[in-house]
Design a protein around this motif. Structure first.
Motif, PDB file in Angstrom:
ATOM      1  N   MET A  39      54.980 -10.212  21.780  1.00 52.55           N
ATOM      2  CA  MET A  39      54.179  -9.102  22.576  1.00 52.55           C
ATOM      3  C   MET A  39      52.966  -8.907  22.113  1.00 52.55           C
ATOM      4  O   MET A  39      52.659  -8.772  20.813  1.00 52.55           O
ATOM      5  CB  MET A  39      55.378  -8.140  21.767  1.00 52.55           C
ATOM      6  CG  MET A  39      54.922  -6.550  22.590  1.00 52.55           C
ATOM      7  SD  MET A  39      56.422  -5.278  22.023  1.00 52.55           S
ATOM      8  CE  MET A  39      55.706  -4.471  20.627  1.00 52.55           C
ATOM      9  N   ALA A  40      52.109  -8.570  22.941  1.00 54.78           N
ATOM     10  CA  ALA A  40      50.784  -8.275  22.839  1.00 54.78           C
ATOM     11  C   ALA A  40      50.614  -6.912  22.152  1.00 54.78           C
ATOM     12  O   ALA A  40      51.225  -5.972  22.125  1.00 54.78           O
ATOM     13  CB  ALA A  40      49.987  -7.964  24.201  1.00 54.78           C
ATOM     14  N   ILE A  41      49.484  -6.831  21.204  1.00 56.98           N
ATOM     15  CA  ILE A  41      49.039  -5.718  20.476  1.00 56.98           C
ATOM     16  C   ILE A  41      48.300  -4.788  21.350  1.00 56.98           C
ATOM     17  O   ILE A  41      47.333  -5.187  22.110  1.00 56.98           O
ATOM     18  CB  ILE A  41      48.389  -6.217  19.207  1.00 56.98           C
ATOM     19  CG1 ILE A  41      49.073  -7.146  18.389  1.00 56.98           C
ATOM     20  CG2 ILE A  41      47.710  -5.084  18.627  1.00 56.98           C
ATOM     21  CD1 ILE A  41      48.283  -7.693  17.237  1.00 56.98           C
ATOM     22  N   GLN A  42      48.665  -3.554  21.101  1.00 56.69           N
ATOM     23  CA  GLN A  42      48.314  -2.565  22.111  1.00 56.69           C
ATOM     24  C   GLN A  42      47.057  -1.836  21.605  1.00 56.69           C
ATOM     25  O   GLN A  42      47.271  -1.346  20.532  1.00 56.69           O
ATOM     26  CB  GLN A  42      49.393  -1.388  22.710  1.00 56.69           C
ATOM     27  CG  GLN A  42      50.333  -2.294  23.354  1.00 56.69           C
ATOM     28  CD  GLN A  42      49.868  -2.793  24.708  1.00 56.69           C
ATOM     29  OE1 GLN A  42      49.176  -2.112  25.549  1.00 56.69           O
ATOM     30  NE2 GLN A  42      50.321  -3.999  25.056  1.00 56.69           N
ATOM     31  N   LYS A  43      46.000  -1.509  22.183  1.00 60.16           N
ATOM     32  CA  LYS A  43      44.892  -0.519  21.882  1.00 60.16           C
ATOM     33  C   LYS A  43      45.269   0.754  21.919  1.00 60.16           C
ATOM     34  O   LYS A  43      46.108   1.081  22.774  1.00 60.16           O
ATOM     35  CB  LYS A  43      43.705  -0.811  23.005  1.00 60.16           C
ATOM     36  CG  LYS A  43      42.620  -0.072  22.685  1.00 60.16           C
ATOM     37  CD  LYS A  43      41.688  -0.236  23.968  1.00 60.16           C
ATOM     38  CE  LYS A  43      40.512   0.842  23.642  1.00 60.16           C
ATOM     39  NZ  LYS A  43      39.390   0.501  24.570  1.00 60.16           N
ATOM     40  N   LEU A  44      45.130   1.521  20.771  1.00 56.09           N
ATOM     41  CA  LEU A  44      45.575   3.028  20.665  1.00 56.09           C
ATOM     42  C   LEU A  44      44.582   3.795  21.626  1.00 56.09           C
ATOM     43  O   LEU A  44      43.728   3.543  21.771  1.00 56.09           O
ATOM     44  CB  LEU A  44      45.525   3.473  19.160  1.00 56.09           C
ATOM     45  CG  LEU A  44      46.523   2.659  18.333  1.00 56.09           C
ATOM     46  CD1 LEU A  44      46.248   3.386  16.643  1.00 56.09           C
ATOM     47  CD2 LEU A  44      47.947   2.880  18.774  1.00 56.09           C
ATOM     48  N   SER A  45      45.363   5.032  22.241  1.00 64.62           N
ATOM     49  CA  SER A  45      44.515   5.930  22.866  1.00 64.62           C
ATOM     50  C   SER A  45      43.541   6.755  22.017  1.00 64.62           C
ATOM     51  O   SER A  45      44.079   6.797  20.742  1.00 64.62           O
ATOM     52  CB  SER A  45      45.544   7.030  23.551  1.00 64.62           C
ATOM     53  OG  SER A  45      46.454   7.749  22.568  1.00 64.62           O
ATOM     54  N   LEU A  57      37.351  -1.951  10.967  1.00 62.01           N
ATOM     55  CA  LEU A  57      38.526  -2.654  11.495  1.00 62.01           C
ATOM     56  C   LEU A  57      38.522  -2.355  12.761  1.00 62.01           C
ATOM     57  O   LEU A  57      38.553  -1.189  13.526  1.00 62.01           O
ATOM     58  CB  LEU A  57      39.630  -1.881  10.745  1.00 62.01           C
ATOM     59  CG  LEU A  57      39.782  -1.796   9.354  1.00 62.01           C
ATOM     60  CD1 LEU A  57      40.933  -1.125   8.991  1.00 62.01           C
ATOM     61  CD2 LEU A  57      39.859  -3.489   8.898  1.00 62.01           C
ATOM     62  N   THR A  58      38.987  -3.379  13.569  1.00 60.46           N
ATOM     63  CA  THR A  58      39.335  -3.437  15.152  1.00 60.46           C
ATOM     64  C   THR A  58      40.192  -4.509  15.504  1.00 60.46           C
ATOM     65  O   THR A  58      40.211  -5.593  14.609  1.00 60.46           O
ATOM     66  CB  THR A  58      38.069  -3.482  15.865  1.00 60.46           C
ATOM     67  OG1 THR A  58      38.115  -3.388  17.313  1.00 60.46           O
ATOM     68  CG2 THR A  58      37.160  -4.687  15.794  1.00 60.46           C
ATOM     69  N   THR A  59      40.779  -4.601  16.442  1.00 59.13           N
ATOM     70  CA  THR A  59      41.746  -5.695  16.904  1.00 59.13           C
ATOM     71  C   THR A  59      41.166  -6.260  18.107  1.00 59.13           C
ATOM     72  O   THR A  59      41.320  -5.576  19.139  1.00 59.13           O
ATOM     73  CB  THR A  59      43.199  -5.298  17.202  1.00 59.13           C
ATOM     74  OG1 THR A  59      43.700  -4.312  15.908  1.00 59.13           O
ATOM     75  CG2 THR A  59      44.068  -6.004  17.498  1.00 59.13           C
ATOM     76  N   HIS A  60      40.355  -7.423  17.886  1.00 57.83           N
ATOM     77  CA  HIS A  60      39.905  -8.213  19.162  1.00 57.83           C
ATOM     78  C   HIS A  60      41.008  -8.552  20.215  1.00 57.83           C
ATOM     79  O   HIS A  60      40.475  -8.293  21.325  1.00 57.83           O
ATOM     80  CB  HIS A  60      39.194  -9.400  18.561  1.00 57.83           C
ATOM     81  CG  HIS A  60      38.070  -8.945  17.668  1.00 57.83           C
ATOM     82  ND1 HIS A  60      36.909  -8.432  17.789  1.00 57.83           N
ATOM     83  CD2 HIS A  60      38.117  -9.153  16.168  1.00 57.83           C
ATOM     84  CE1 HIS A  60      36.119  -8.329  16.651  1.00 57.83           C
ATOM     85  NE2 HIS A  60      36.902  -8.818  15.575  1.00 57.83           N
ATOM     86  N   ASP A  61      41.815  -8.888  20.124  1.00 58.73           N
ATOM     87  CA  ASP A  61      43.038  -9.075  21.002  1.00 58.73           C
ATOM     88  C   ASP A  61      43.366  -8.036  21.796  1.00 58.73           C
ATOM     89  O   ASP A  61      43.833  -8.069  22.730  1.00 58.73           O
ATOM     90  CB  ASP A  61      44.291  -9.561  20.186  1.00 58.73           C
ATOM     91  CG  ASP A  61      44.085 -11.035  19.758  1.00 58.73           C
ATOM     92  OD1 ASP A  61      43.039 -11.580  19.891  1.00 58.73           O
ATOM     93  OD2 ASP A  61      45.009 -11.613  18.839  1.00 58.73           O
ATOM     94  N   ILE A  96      41.040  -0.479  18.662  1.00 52.23           N
ATOM     95  CA  ILE A  96      41.544   0.045  17.418  1.00 52.23           C
ATOM     96  C   ILE A  96      43.155  -0.168  17.947  1.00 52.23           C
ATOM     97  O   ILE A  96      43.583   0.730  18.900  1.00 52.23           O
ATOM     98  CB  ILE A  96      41.213   1.289  17.041  1.00 52.23           C
ATOM     99  CG1 ILE A  96      39.577   1.121  16.688  1.00 52.23           C
ATOM    100  CG2 ILE A  96      41.983   1.804  15.801  1.00 52.23           C
ATOM    101  CD1 ILE A  96      38.884   2.430  16.108  1.00 52.23           C
ATOM    102  N   SER A  97      43.877  -0.788  17.171  1.00 52.82           N
ATOM    103  CA  SER A  97      45.267  -0.799  17.076  1.00 52.82           C
ATOM    104  C   SER A  97      45.863  -0.319  15.809  1.00 52.82           C
ATOM    105  O   SER A  97      45.468   0.013  14.880  1.00 52.82           O
ATOM    106  CB  SER A  97      45.714  -2.076  17.564  1.00 52.82           C
ATOM    107  OG  SER A  97      45.800  -3.046  16.191  1.00 52.82           O
ATOM    108  N   ALA A  98      47.316   0.001  16.010  1.00 54.04           N
ATOM    109  CA  ALA A  98      48.022   0.188  14.871  1.00 54.04           C
ATOM    110  C   ALA A  98      47.922  -0.752  13.549  1.00 54.04           C
ATOM    111  O   ALA A  98      48.280  -0.097  12.453  1.00 54.04           O
ATOM    112  CB  ALA A  98      49.577   0.346  15.200  1.00 54.04           C
TER     113      ALA A  98
END
Length: 94
Positions: A1-7, A71-75, A79-81
């Protein structure tokens, strides 16, 4: 499951649970200040171990006794959980 960017709403809600963290340039950021370089570098080493175990690697910046963490989620292209989970773990290292 892909990591989702937060709103923006999710980010605002989650950041309210953290002390000293802010969104800067679309990244979760916090600045730390220590007594000296050795203490700052020791903190960076602890962060590196926790981050590597999570498989989620922060952007770390160090000048003498100051450390900045982004912190950031490049994938997820944002920003993700996962970023908030790592931020909480980093805060527990202090």
């Amino acid at each position: 499951m892909a990591i989702q960017k937060l709103s923006e709403v999710e980010i605002s809600s989650a950041i309210a649970q953290l002390a000293g963290w802010a969104v800067v340039d679309h990244k979760l950021q916090k600045n730390f200040k220590f007594r000296d370089f050795v203490e700052a570098f020791g903190f960076i080493s602890k962060v590196a171990i926790v981050a590597d175990k999570m498989g989620h690697h922060p952007e770390l910046f160090n000048v003498y006794n100051k450390v900045k963490i982004d912190l950031t989620t490049h994938d997820a292209d944002g920003i993700s959980a996962l970023d908030f989970e790592l931020a909480q773990k980093i805060d527990k290292l202090l």
